[in-house]
Design an enzyme around this catalytic site. Sequence first.
Site, mmCIF file in Angstrom:
data_model
loop_
_atom_site.group_PDB
_atom_site.id
_atom_site.type_symbol
_atom_site.label_atom_id
_atom_site.label_comp_id
_atom_site.label_asym_id
_atom_site.label_seq_id
_atom_site.Cartn_x
_atom_site.Cartn_y
_atom_site.Cartn_z
ATOM 1 N N HIS A 63 117.824 44.127 35.312
ATOM 2 C CA HIS A 63 117.464 44.226 33.866
ATOM 3 C C HIS A 63 118.493 44.612 33.088
ATOM 4 C CE1 HIS A 63 113.467 43.563 34.905
ATOM 5 N NE2 HIS A 63 113.217 44.505 35.417
ATOM 6 N N ASP B 65 111.457 40.776 43.138
ATOM 7 C CA ASP B 65 111.064 41.892 42.514
ATOM 8 C C ASP B 65 109.839 41.321 41.528
ATOM 9 O OD1 ASP B 65 112.460 44.781 41.308
ATOM 10 O OD2 ASP B 65 110.827 44.018 39.917
ATOM 11 N N ASP C 18 108.017 45.868 44.446
ATOM 12 C CA ASP C 18 106.962 46.048 43.419
ATOM 13 C C ASP C 18 105.977 45.066 43.423
ATOM 14 O OD1 ASP C 18 108.750 44.702 42.113
ATOM 15 O OD2 ASP C 18 109.086 46.427 40.538
HETATM 16 ZN ZN ZN Z 1 110.507 45.456 39.174
#
Ligand code: ZN
Length: 377
Positions: A128, A163, A252
Amino acid sequence: MCRVIYHPKYDLYNLGESHPFSPQRVQMVIELLKEWNLYSEPLLPTPIESEKLKEIHREEYVDIIEKVSSGQIVDDLEAYGLGTSDNPICEGMAEGARYQVGGTVLGAQLLIEGKAKKVLQLGGGFHHAHYNQAAGFCLYNDLSMAIHEMVKHGWHVAYLDIDVHHGDGVQEMFYSNGKVMTISVHESGEYLFPGKGWIHELGQGIGRSLKLNIPLEPYSESDTYFEVLDKVIKPALSWFQPDALIVQAGADAHFTDPLADNLLTTQDYEKIFGKIIEFADNSCKGNVLFTLGGGYSPIATSRIWTLLYLIINNFEIPEVLPENWRKRWEEKLNIPILKTFHDNVPAFDPIPRHDEILRTNREIIRRLMDSVSQYWI
Ligand SMILES: [Zn+2]
């Protein structure tokens, strides 16, 4: 030819006691492997120099991070995404981040120099981080830095992000680049941070049709993921034929993750990692670099990344967790830990909307492949 990269100084990237991006997750992996006598001393990276980071990040942004991380006061931190609950200011975080970026770049160098074919970096995955802004627990974008090194070497690179959150930082840095393919499979931005990663984000100019996004419905299960692997990722890599594959292996999307909704089990991750390695062998010259990333159930995340270590090293997967490890972490985390390495089966109750979710996801896959296939000739 498999190498593992890690440095104890990765732990300096600690965003606070209660922050979910905890260095404990990797400590659990290493301690578990040590209990089984399967942990070998890793390669130790050197921290990346801040000057080098300025090849992908704005100069002023890097300088500010280095200053605040050493305790200096800087105004207007929010403009850089800093000082928020996601990205708090913590002493030493810049040094920890530079060690982790150094690790991912070392992984890229090992592949470039032909010193390894498969590399696991037990850190990084900061997908990110933007050119000029921190976001989603990420400061410096190690993945983009590694891709940048490979592109400078003249390589074509594919980036695969499993992810549960969209790999926005990496995608945007290479959005117009014709040598980089990015593929992100994530829970839809309609429900989850960072609220991006739609199928129409296909890239720009010579990068067009090289940026693939598969935004999934919440509560997506393994059947959807396997269709994405076979109907999107496999044909994309087979068409693009990159020199290497970089994987952000965030954990996740596990069904117990507290920050997201998808429903993978450890058994699913085992199959997914196996398929990714098969694709790398068949379409990416056998060159693959795995990094870590998200994953906020420490018990699930530590088992998933241990699994990755075992698979990449061709070790057998033990059935039972060592009692010592289990008891120690049960006490530290104050949560009961199951006795088996893999999840219990069935792992969760049937999802009432399962068929509808699968149908919606299949439609996303179909529309994406319809859009890109006209370019892939
Ligand atoms: Zn994540």
